[in-house]
Design an enzyme around this catalytic site. Structure first.
Site, PDB file in Angstrom:
ATOM      1  N   GLN A  78     119.173  33.703 -74.590  1.00  0.00           N
ATOM      2  CA  GLN A  78     119.274  33.768 -73.125  1.00  0.00           C
ATOM      3  C   GLN A  78     118.231  32.820 -72.545  1.00  0.00           C
ATOM      4  OE1 GLN A  78     121.661  35.450 -71.606  1.00  0.00           O
ATOM      5  NE2 GLN A  78     120.989  34.796 -69.620  1.00  0.00           N
ATOM      6  N   PHE A  79     118.583  31.554 -72.437  1.00  0.00           N
ATOM      7  CA  PHE A  79     117.625  30.545 -71.984  1.00  0.00           C
ATOM      8  C   PHE A  79     117.163  30.766 -70.562  1.00  0.00           C
ATOM      9  CE2 PHE A  79     121.750  28.849 -70.859  1.00  0.00           C
ATOM     10  CZ  PHE A  79     121.539  28.332 -69.577  1.00  0.00           C
ATOM     11  N   THR A  80     117.906  31.523 -69.765  1.00  0.00           N
ATOM     12  CA  THR A  80     117.521  31.731 -68.372  1.00  0.00           C
ATOM     13  C   THR A  80     116.311  32.664 -68.221  1.00  0.00           C
ATOM     14  OG1 THR A  80     119.125  33.521 -68.113  1.00  0.00           O
ATOM     15  CG2 THR A  80     119.847  31.305 -67.499  1.00  0.00           C
TER      16      THR A  80
END
Length: 82
Positions: A78-80
């Site tokens: 989950q890069f966010t």
């Protein structure tokens, strides 16, 4: 490195109708990794994760870790988170 952790009884992830991951009792972990993170950081975070005592024992107290309940982990990038 950041983790967002959800304790689950069972869960599955689907992409385009296809199951890409599924577990029974355990943790779903959304993982955010930055360019400053390394293998040492990852090892430390996973060690903390598996030792978290957040499952209930026979007395109803949150006193058991993942291994004690034969739990599983489903990790999702989950890069966010960063």
């Amino acid at each position: 490195m950041k983790f967002v952790i959800q304790r689950v009884a069972k869960v599955m992830v689907t992409v385009g109708g296809d199951v890409t991951g599924a577990i029974g009792k355990g943790f779903v972990v959304f993982v955010g990794v930055s360019d400053a993170d390394d293998e040492k950081t990852a090892d430390k975070m996973v060690d903390k994760l598996v030792k978290m005592r957040i499952f209930e024992d026979d007395s109803g107290k949150t006193n058991l870790d993942l291994k004690s309940v034969n739990g599983q982990i489903l990790m999702i990038s989950q890069f966010t988170l960063y």
